[in-house]
Design an enzyme around this catalytic site. Structure first.
Site, PDB file in Angstrom:
ATOM      1  N   LYS A  52       0.687  -1.493   0.305  1.00  0.00           N
ATOM      2  CA  LYS A  52      -0.233   0.071   0.099  1.00  0.00           C
ATOM      3  C   LYS A  52       1.119   1.182  -0.118  1.00  0.00           C
ATOM      4  CE  LYS A  52      -1.676   2.595   2.858  1.00  0.00           C
ATOM      5  NZ  LYS A  52      -1.357   4.196   1.944  1.00  0.00           N
TER       6      LYS A  52
ATOM      7  N   GLU B  14       9.228  15.223  16.108  1.00  0.00           N
ATOM      8  CA  GLU B  14      10.172  14.834  14.890  1.00  0.00           C
ATOM      9  C   GLU B  14       9.205  16.022  13.616  1.00  0.00           C
ATOM     10  OE1 GLU B  14      11.071  12.051  12.323  1.00  0.00           O
ATOM     11  OE2 GLU B  14       8.530  11.855  12.857  1.00  0.00           O
TER      12      GLU B  14
ATOM     13  N   GLU C   7       8.039   0.914  11.786  1.00  0.00           N
ATOM     14  CA  GLU C   7       9.656   1.972  11.915  1.00  0.00           C
ATOM     15  C   GLU C   7       9.240   2.976  11.636  1.00  0.00           C
ATOM     16  OE1 GLU C   7      12.324   4.295  11.404  1.00  0.00           O
ATOM     17  OE2 GLU C   7      11.784   3.882   8.946  1.00  0.00           O
TER      18      GLU C   7
ATOM     19  N   ALA D 219       0.050   6.661  13.677  1.00  0.00           N
ATOM     20  CA  ALA D 219       0.021   5.965  12.413  1.00  0.00           C
ATOM     21  C   ALA D 219       0.266   4.632  13.665  1.00  0.00           C
ATOM     22  CB  ALA D 219       0.278   6.631  11.773  1.00  0.00           C
ATOM     23  N   GLY D 220       1.605   4.895  13.959  1.00  0.00           N
ATOM     24  CA  GLY D 220       2.135   3.535  14.495  1.00  0.00           C
ATOM     25  C   GLY D 220       1.428   2.942  16.086  1.00  0.00           C
TER      26      GLY D 220
ATOM     27  N   GLY E 200       6.285   5.108   8.721  1.00  0.00           N
ATOM     28  CA  GLY E 200       5.474   6.311   8.769  1.00  0.00           C
ATOM     29  C   GLY E 200       5.943   6.988  10.333  1.00  0.00           C
ATOM     30  N   SER E 201       4.413   7.772  10.588  1.00  0.00           N
ATOM     31  CA  SER E 201       4.521   8.136  11.927  1.00  0.00           C
ATOM     32  C   SER E 201       4.138   7.789  13.039  1.00  0.00           C
ATOM     33  CB  SER E 201       3.549   9.143  11.410  1.00  0.00           C
ATOM     34  OG  SER E 201       2.321   8.923  11.561  1.00  0.00           O
ATOM     35  N   THR E 202       4.674   7.887  14.474  1.00  0.00           N
ATOM     36  CA  THR E 202       4.596   6.905  15.130  1.00  0.00           C
ATOM     37  C   THR E 202       3.004   7.563  15.792  1.00  0.00           C
ATOM     38  OG1 THR E 202       7.165   7.971  16.403  1.00  0.00           O
ATOM     39  CG2 THR E 202       4.998   7.285  18.028  1.00  0.00           C
TER      40      THR E 202
END
Length: 478
Positions: free
Chosen positions: A172, A379, A246, A228-229, A224-226
């Site tokens: 994706k 970030e 990651e 979203a993670g 991706g971003s923390t």
């Protein structure tokens, strides 16, 4: 490459019903129509991957390696065009894109093609009753979700080991880089990858969320971003689904008091500003010794003043545009936060006057930053550095570790052993001494809020296996 918005599902290109325009980062102008996946598209991609799984995981490692080597050759043939396309999509300077989006993915496919032929599928261990066969098996259907900042390289991080291990994949892609994702589909078709082994879709957060929770998926791997993670990790935890995450970083560059500043500044050009600051492992917090603080700050300003900002297709450009107007505004918001703090803006801090089009932000340095300030803790994902003073190695290490993140970092010293000892004390997944360059033969990933699991190296391959123990009575040769 077709100009139509397409997916690649079950070995066939399909025209998308829903499209989202992809804009050129340097101009803001229309670049092409990107496909935008619906739930039905994701369902079709996962179904195709499940159908293809049994035959692909049953194929011999040598056969899979042969196809992956052909896949690498197909990527090589497209490398120049792919690099230019990604640069136009996300603003990555061409000098970087030629490696990151051109040569690197093919090299990674070749690496895992060789590694899978050298990795034992089974090993025998003596046991109390006889022996145990410990067997590696493909984890199954993988949902691989990649961001827009290094779309080809980060996709290869996931695709190469997953396919080598015998998994089938739904890739994706991000909507900002939907166009270049189809290069993998073209390469798969040319290499003779069986239909359904790799499926390529693109779309936003809703498509990603639907894919992560899909009952036909066996593992998720996400970059991706923390923020979203965390959501993805919660879903996978509830489903007891293995996941590799990651995520973000706010890494420190520790400049020790014996550093060669000329060499350090040459290294920080890459370690702190690579890809216009749109890189998760950037050394964006500069920890400078008070004994040389003014000297370090002057060297940083000189280095930043020497960076060429402009057309990312020009190989002489150091800093190109950010990926989108939204990202530019996010970075400018952090600069405003820095200006509202006690920190001192010493260079940059605005949109360059000579770049009226596209989404540029001047490389920026804040001095006298408190390590607890937002610009030192969050970030930013843009060309903004925060310089924090310190006294002594112990305080530098403490400041480096005073972060929710732990992805990367650098240490700069003329004494390699001293620098290495400091590096050992920083709580992070990766760190460089007098440089920072990923090694695809070694694991990459973070601790704390920077993620779970590792990519690259043999560890990146192991992430796509599940282990089975077969207990047997009697001698191992029975």
């Amino acid at each position: 490459m077709s100009t139509r918005a397409q997916f690649f599902i079950g070995g066939r290109f399909r025209t998308a019903d829903h499209v989202e325009p992809v804009l050129e980062a340097a101009t803001g102008e229309f670049l092409g129509d990107g496909a935008s996946a619906t739930e039905a598209d994701v369902d079709a991609a996962v179904a195709a991957a499940r159908v293809a799984l049994l035959d692909w995981q049953s194929a011999s490692p040598d056969h899979r390696a042969e196809i992956l080597t052909a896949f690498a050759a197909a990527l090589d043939q497209r490398a120049r065009g792919t690099a230019e396309l990604v640069t136009r999509e996300n603003g990555m300077p061409m000098s970087l894109s030629r490696g990151a989006n051109g040569r690197f993915p093919a090299a990674l496919f070749r690496y895992y093609a060789q590694l899978i032929t050298e990795t034992p599928i089974e090993e025998i261990r003596p046991s109390m009753i006889g022996h145990t066969i410990v067997r590696r098996e493909a984890v199954g259907v993988v949902a691989a979700i990649v961001p827009w900042n290094y779309p080809q390289a980060l996709a290869a991080f996931k695709l190469a080991p997953a396919l080598a291990a015998g998994c089938t994949v739904v890739l994706k892609a991000a909507p900002e880089t939907a166009l270049d994702a189809l290069v993998f589909a073209e390469a798969a078709e040319e290499a003779g990858l069986p239909p359904g082994v790799l499926n390529v879709v693109a779309g936003g957060a809703s498509a990603g969320a639907y894919l992560v929770a899909h009952p036909g998926v066996d593992k998720v791997t996400f970059t991706g971003s923390t923020a979203a993670g965390r959501i993805i990790g919660e879903v996978c935890g509830r489903l007891l689904r293995p996941v590799t995450l990651e995520l973000g970083g706010k890494s420190a560059a520790i400049i020790l008091d014996d550093a060669d500043l000329d060499a350090t500044m040459k290294g920080l050009r890459n370690a702190s500003f690579v890809n216009n600051g749109q890189t998760c492992h950037l050394s964006s917090r500069i920890l400078a010794p008070r004994s040389r603080y003014d000297e370090v700050l002057a060297a940083l300003v000189d280095m930043v003043d020497g960076l060429k900002v402009g057309d990312p297709l020009d190989t002489a450009t150091d800093i190109g545009p950010l990926v989108s107007a939204r990202q530019r505004d996010r970075v400018l918001g952090y600069i405003a936060a820095g200006n509202s703090s006690s920190a001192k803006l010493v260079v940059g801090g605005s949109v360059p006057a000579d770049q009226p089009r596209g989404w540029f932000v001047s490389p920026t340095v804040f001095a006298d930053v408190n390590n607890g300030d937002r610009i030192a803790q969050e970030e930013i994902f843009g060309p903004v550095l925060a310089v924090v003073p310190y006294d002594g190695d112990e305080e530098a290490i403490a400041l480096a570790n005073a972060s929710e993140f732990g992805l990367a970092g650098t240490v700069w010293s003329t004494d390699d052993e001293r620098g290495t000892e400091v590096a050992r004390a920083v709580r992070t997944g990766t760190i460089g001494v007098n440089d920072y360059q990923l090694d695809f033969r070694a694991p990459f990933g973070g601790v704390k809020s920077s993620g779970i699991g590792r990519e690259l190296g043999p560890e990146g391959l192991e992430a796509f296996f599940t282990l089975k123990s077969i207990y047997r009575v009697g001698p191992a040769d029975s």
